[in-house]
Design a protein around this motif. Structure first.
Motif, PDB file in Angstrom:
ATOM      1  N   ALA A   1       0.827  -1.208   0.000  1.00 19.94           N
ATOM      2  CA  ALA A   1       0.000   0.000   0.000  1.00 19.94           C
ATOM      3  C   ALA A   1       0.862   1.258   0.000  1.00 19.94           C
ATOM      4  CB  ALA A   1      -0.923  -0.009   1.216  1.00 19.94           C
ATOM      5  N   HIS A   2       0.273   2.328  -0.525  1.00 18.98           N
ATOM      6  CA  HIS A   2       0.949   3.625  -0.496  1.00 18.98           C
ATOM      7  C   HIS A   2       1.008   4.154   0.940  1.00 18.98           C
ATOM      8  CE1 HIS A   2       0.964   4.031  -4.898  1.00 18.98           C
ATOM      9  NE2 HIS A   2      -0.241   3.480  -4.863  1.00 18.98           N
ATOM     10  N   SER A   3       1.784   5.170   1.156  1.00 14.38           N
ATOM     11  CA  SER A   3       1.961   5.717   2.501  1.00 14.38           C
ATOM     12  C   SER A   3       0.661   6.237   3.095  1.00 14.38           C
ATOM     13  CB  SER A   3       3.007   6.841   2.480  1.00 14.38           C
ATOM     14  OG  SER A   3       2.617   7.867   1.568  1.00 14.38           O
ATOM     15  N   ASP A   4      -0.287   6.630   2.223  1.00 19.00           N
ATOM     16  CA  ASP A   4      -1.574   7.130   2.725  1.00 19.00           C
ATOM     17  C   ASP A   4      -2.605   6.022   2.896  1.00 19.00           C
ATOM     18  OD1 ASP A   4      -2.148   6.502   0.116  1.00 19.00           O
ATOM     19  OD2 ASP A   4      -2.767   8.528  -0.488  1.00 19.00           O
ATOM     20  N   GLY A   5      -2.187   4.755   2.666  1.00 19.41           N
ATOM     21  CA  GLY A   5      -3.083   3.621   2.874  1.00 19.41           C
ATOM     22  C   GLY A   5      -3.769   3.118   1.617  1.00 19.41           C
ATOM     23  N   ARG A   6      -3.667   3.863   0.527  1.00 20.97           N
ATOM     24  CA  ARG A   6      -4.286   3.413  -0.718  1.00 20.97           C
ATOM     25  C   ARG A   6      -3.612   2.140  -1.216  1.00 20.97           C
ATOM     26  NH1 ARG A   6      -3.041   6.211  -4.773  1.00 20.97           N
ATOM     27  NH2 ARG A   6      -1.457   7.502  -3.754  1.00 20.97           N
ATOM     28  N   PRO A   7      -4.402   1.156  -1.691  1.00 21.73           N
ATOM     29  CA  PRO A   7      -3.792  -0.077  -2.191  1.00 21.73           C
ATOM     30  C   PRO A   7      -2.992   0.165  -3.465  1.00 21.73           C
ATOM     31  CG  PRO A   7      -6.139  -0.041  -2.687  1.00 21.73           C
ATOM     32  CD  PRO A   7      -5.881   1.128  -1.770  1.00 21.73           C
ATOM     33  N   LYS A   8      -1.972  -0.620  -3.646  1.00 16.36           N
ATOM     34  CA  LYS A   8      -1.167  -0.558  -4.864  1.00 16.36           C
ATOM     35  C   LYS A   8      -2.004  -1.085  -6.022  1.00 16.36           C
ATOM     36  CE  LYS A   8       2.873  -0.326  -7.132  1.00 16.36           C
ATOM     37  NZ  LYS A   8       3.615   0.937  -7.347  1.00 16.36           N
ATOM     38  N   SER A   9      -2.202  -0.253  -7.042  1.00 16.14           N
ATOM     39  CA  SER A   9      -3.077  -0.633  -8.154  1.00 16.14           C
ATOM     40  C   SER A   9      -2.408  -1.583  -9.122  1.00 16.14           C
ATOM     41  CB  SER A   9      -3.547   0.618  -8.906  1.00 16.14           C
ATOM     42  OG  SER A   9      -4.314   1.456  -8.082  1.00 16.14           O
ATOM     43  N   SER A  10      -1.129  -1.345  -9.436  1.00 15.85           N
ATOM     44  CA  SER A  10      -0.473  -2.203 -10.417  1.00 15.85           C
ATOM     45  C   SER A  10       1.035  -2.205 -10.231  1.00 15.85           C
ATOM     46  CB  SER A  10      -0.814  -1.763 -11.849  1.00 15.85           C
ATOM     47  OG  SER A  10      -0.371  -0.447 -12.094  1.00 15.85           O
ATOM     48  N   LEU A  11       1.598  -3.382 -10.358  1.00 21.24           N
ATOM     49  CA  LEU A  11       3.039  -3.571 -10.355  1.00 21.24           C
ATOM     50  C   LEU A  11       3.347  -4.496 -11.526  1.00 21.24           C
ATOM     51  CD1 LEU A  11       5.898  -3.432  -9.019  1.00 21.24           C
ATOM     52  CD2 LEU A  11       5.242  -5.514  -7.768  1.00 21.24           C
ATOM     53  N   TYR A  12       3.976  -3.950 -12.561  1.00 19.09           N
ATOM     54  CA  TYR A  12       4.234  -4.742 -13.761  1.00 19.09           C
ATOM     55  C   TYR A  12       5.377  -5.720 -13.498  1.00 19.09           C
ATOM     56  CZ  TYR A  12       1.007  -2.138 -16.674  1.00 19.09           C
ATOM     57  OH  TYR A  12      -0.133  -1.615 -17.216  1.00 19.09           O
ATOM     58  N   LEU A  13       5.111  -7.000 -13.792  1.00 18.30           N
ATOM     59  CA  LEU A  13       6.098  -8.055 -13.588  1.00 18.30           C
ATOM     60  C   LEU A  13       6.767  -8.479 -14.892  1.00 18.30           C
ATOM     61  CD1 LEU A  13       4.050 -10.287 -11.127  1.00 18.30           C
ATOM     62  CD2 LEU A  13       5.736  -8.525 -10.563  1.00 18.30           C
ATOM     63  N   SER A  14       6.048  -8.322 -16.004  1.00 15.65           N
ATOM     64  CA  SER A  14       6.605  -8.673 -17.303  1.00 15.65           C
ATOM     65  C   SER A  14       5.725  -8.071 -18.394  1.00 15.65           C
ATOM     66  CB  SER A  14       6.676 -10.198 -17.480  1.00 15.65           C
ATOM     67  OG  SER A  14       7.292 -10.540 -18.707  1.00 15.65           O
ATOM     68  N   ILE A  15       6.357  -7.683 -19.504  1.00 19.98           N
ATOM     69  CA  ILE A  15       5.601  -7.079 -20.608  1.00 19.98           C
ATOM     70  C   ILE A  15       5.960  -7.714 -21.956  1.00 19.98           C
ATOM     71  CG2 ILE A  15       5.300  -4.863 -19.447  1.00 19.98           C
ATOM     72  CD1 ILE A  15       7.610  -3.781 -21.198  1.00 19.98           C
ATOM     73  N   TYR A  16       6.735  -8.788 -21.954  1.00 24.28           N
ATOM     74  CA  TYR A  16       7.205  -9.367 -23.211  1.00 24.28           C
ATOM     75  C   TYR A  16       7.022 -10.880 -23.198  1.00 24.28           C
ATOM     76  CZ  TYR A  16      10.448 -10.648 -26.978  1.00 24.28           C
ATOM     77  OH  TYR A  16      11.005 -11.171 -28.113  1.00 24.28           O
ATOM     78  N   ARG A  17       6.343 -11.389 -24.232  1.00 26.59           N
ATOM     79  CA  ARG A  17       6.129 -12.829 -24.399  1.00 26.59           C
ATOM     80  C   ARG A  17       5.597 -13.451 -23.106  1.00 26.59           C
ATOM     81  NH1 ARG A  17      11.040 -15.388 -27.865  1.00 26.59           N
ATOM     82  NH2 ARG A  17       9.508 -17.084 -27.953  1.00 26.59           N
ATOM     83  N   VAL A  18       4.565 -12.820 -22.585  1.00 26.70           N
ATOM     84  CA  VAL A  18       4.000 -13.263 -21.306  1.00 26.70           C
ATOM     85  C   VAL A  18       3.068 -14.448 -21.488  1.00 26.70           C
ATOM     86  CG1 VAL A  18       2.619 -12.573 -19.324  1.00 26.70           C
ATOM     87  CG2 VAL A  18       4.216 -10.947 -20.339  1.00 26.70           C
ATOM     88  N   LEU A  19       2.157 -14.362 -22.458  1.00 22.04           N
ATOM     89  CA  LEU A  19       1.135 -15.402 -22.632  1.00 22.04           C
ATOM     90  C   LEU A  19       1.746 -16.783 -22.756  1.00 22.04           C
ATOM     91  CD1 LEU A  19      -1.867 -16.174 -23.123  1.00 22.04           C
ATOM     92  CD2 LEU A  19      -1.421 -15.809 -25.573  1.00 22.04           C
ATOM     93  N   GLU A  20       2.809 -16.900 -23.524  1.00 26.82           N
ATOM     94  CA  GLU A  20       3.397 -18.217 -23.767  1.00 26.82           C
ATOM     95  C   GLU A  20       4.059 -18.791 -22.528  1.00 26.82           C
ATOM     96  OE1 GLU A  20       7.559 -17.919 -25.856  1.00 26.82           O
ATOM     97  OE2 GLU A  20       6.274 -16.318 -26.645  1.00 26.82           O
ATOM     98  N   ARG A  21       4.355 -17.945 -21.516  1.00 28.96           N
ATOM     99  CA  ARG A  21       5.043 -18.411 -20.311  1.00 28.96           C
ATOM    100  C   ARG A  21       4.102 -18.621 -19.123  1.00 28.96           C
ATOM    101  NH1 ARG A  21       9.168 -14.349 -18.786  1.00 28.96           N
ATOM    102  NH2 ARG A  21       8.026 -12.819 -20.009  1.00 28.96           N
ATOM    103  N   VAL A  22       2.830 -18.301 -19.311  1.00 27.66           N
ATOM    104  CA  VAL A  22       1.832 -18.551 -18.265  1.00 27.66           C
ATOM    105  C   VAL A  22       1.072 -19.821 -18.631  1.00 27.66           C
ATOM    106  CG1 VAL A  22      -0.257 -17.710 -17.139  1.00 27.66           C
ATOM    107  CG2 VAL A  22       1.582 -16.115 -17.703  1.00 27.66           C
ATOM    108  N   PRO A  23       1.192 -20.891 -17.858  1.00 25.14           N
ATOM    109  CA  PRO A  23       0.487 -22.136 -18.190  1.00 25.14           C
ATOM    110  C   PRO A  23      -1.022 -21.909 -18.296  1.00 25.14           C
ATOM    111  CG  PRO A  23       2.062 -22.477 -16.406  1.00 25.14           C
ATOM    112  CD  PRO A  23       1.968 -20.999 -16.609  1.00 25.14           C
ATOM    113  N   ARG A  24      -1.648 -22.599 -19.227  1.00 27.70           N
ATOM    114  CA  ARG A  24      -3.102 -22.424 -19.395  1.00 27.70           C
ATOM    115  C   ARG A  24      -3.853 -22.762 -18.108  1.00 27.70           C
ATOM    116  NH1 ARG A  24      -5.697 -25.630 -22.269  1.00 27.70           N
ATOM    117  NH2 ARG A  24      -4.099 -27.149 -22.851  1.00 27.70           N
ATOM    118  N   GLU A  25      -3.362 -23.765 -17.383  1.00 27.38           N
ATOM    119  CA  GLU A  25      -4.055 -24.168 -16.159  1.00 27.38           C
ATOM    120  C   GLU A  25      -3.927 -23.117 -15.054  1.00 27.38           C
ATOM    121  OE1 GLU A  25      -0.033 -26.385 -16.295  1.00 27.38           O
ATOM    122  OE2 GLU A  25      -1.660 -25.834 -17.691  1.00 27.38           O
ATOM    123  N   ALA A  26      -3.053 -22.133 -15.232  1.00 21.15           N
ATOM    124  CA  ALA A  26      -2.927 -21.056 -14.242  1.00 21.15           C
ATOM    125  C   ALA A  26      -3.974 -19.970 -14.441  1.00 21.15           C
ATOM    126  CB  ALA A  26      -1.532 -20.442 -14.315  1.00 21.15           C
TER     127      ALA A  26
END
Length: 259
Positions: free
Chosen positions: A66-91
């Motif tokens: 959360a931010h210092s004022d208590g607001r939840p973190k909206s987004s944290l990018y973990l990957s932006i390239y060739r993501v679909l092929e690395r996420v198993p369908r069952e996930a």
């Protein structure tokens, strides 16, 4: 507080967030100072089924705070390239479709069952490529065809939706197009005619890339993720269920005309 992981298709990205799906869809569609307003298509992901070798998961909970004022973190990018092929369908545990005013429809995966109809299909590919295609192949056959490694042109995994063709599904020359909202209907008819005259031709490209947002109201039977091992299907509720049980989302989807 729970840390959620989402796979966005447009744009392709793996994102951690403290927001549950409805709130994340609202944030992602309405936008902020960093993002323009627009629809969103994303999956909930079971991060326990992701590989730490593919994604920086070890410190997600200490980075997504959360931010210092208590607001939840909206987004944290973990990957932006060739993501679909690395996420198993069952996930992929659920599909979320957010309209451009932030209303979210959540769809759970179900076993794919072909409808058995002998007809033309219209597919909009989302990721990792974005052409619009007409094909003789049903969704499972199309996914296997486009991901077949023996083909010179293929992708390792594909996410796509089947769109309605209305009366054109069996007759490219039908006079009643039933208000199909696609650009250049004449070109679509030409592609369908060419396909009908070539029964051994698997597909024909209608548009080389997406030129506007996909209208959710045109999705015929769902969104699919497929690869050589099989297909995951996320079928939308019936029209009756959309009108009765998901009325707010459906009205928003019907009022969107794309850009």
């Amino acid at each position: 507080m729970t840390t959620y992981v989402y796979l966005s298709l447009i744009p392709e990205a793996l994102i951690a967030s403290m927001l549950p799906p409805d709130d994340f869809g609202l944030y992602y569609a309405i936008g902020s100072a960093k993002r323009s307003r627009g629809q969103a298509i994303f999956f909930s992901v079971d991060r326990n089924k992701l590989s730490g070798d593919d994604f920086p998961l070890a410190n997600v909970d200490t980075r997504c705070v959360a931010h210092s004022d208590g607001r939840p973190k909206s987004s944290l990018y973990l990957s932006i390239y060739r993501v679909l092929e690395r996420v198993p369908r069952e996930a992929l545990t659920a599909l979320h479709l957010a309209t451009d005013d932030g209303r979210v429809l959540t769809v759970e995966p179900k076993q794919f069952v072909p409808d058995g109809e002998d007809r033309a299909h219209l597919y909009q590919e989302f990721c990792p490529v974005t052409p619009r295609i007409v094909s003789h192949l049903n969704p499972a056959e199309f996914a296997e065809f486009i991901t077949r490694a023996e083909r010179d042109v293929h992708v390792p995994r594909i996410a796509f939706a089947e769109l309605t063709l209305g009366n054109l599904k069996n007759d490219p020359d039908h006079h009643d197009i039933d208000n199909l909202p696609y650009p250049n209907i004449g070109h679509l008819r030409d592609c369908l005619r060419e396909l009908s005259k070539a029964p051994h031709k698997a597909s024909k490209t209608v548009l080389r890339q997406m030129t506007q947002e996909v209208l959710f109201r045109t999705i015929r039977n769902g969104v699919f993720v497929g690869d050589p091992t099989g297909i995951s299907a996320f079928p939308l509720p019936s029209r009756d269920a959309l009108e009765r049980e998901y009325r707010a989302w459906w009205r928003s989807a019907q009022s969107t005309f794309g850009h």
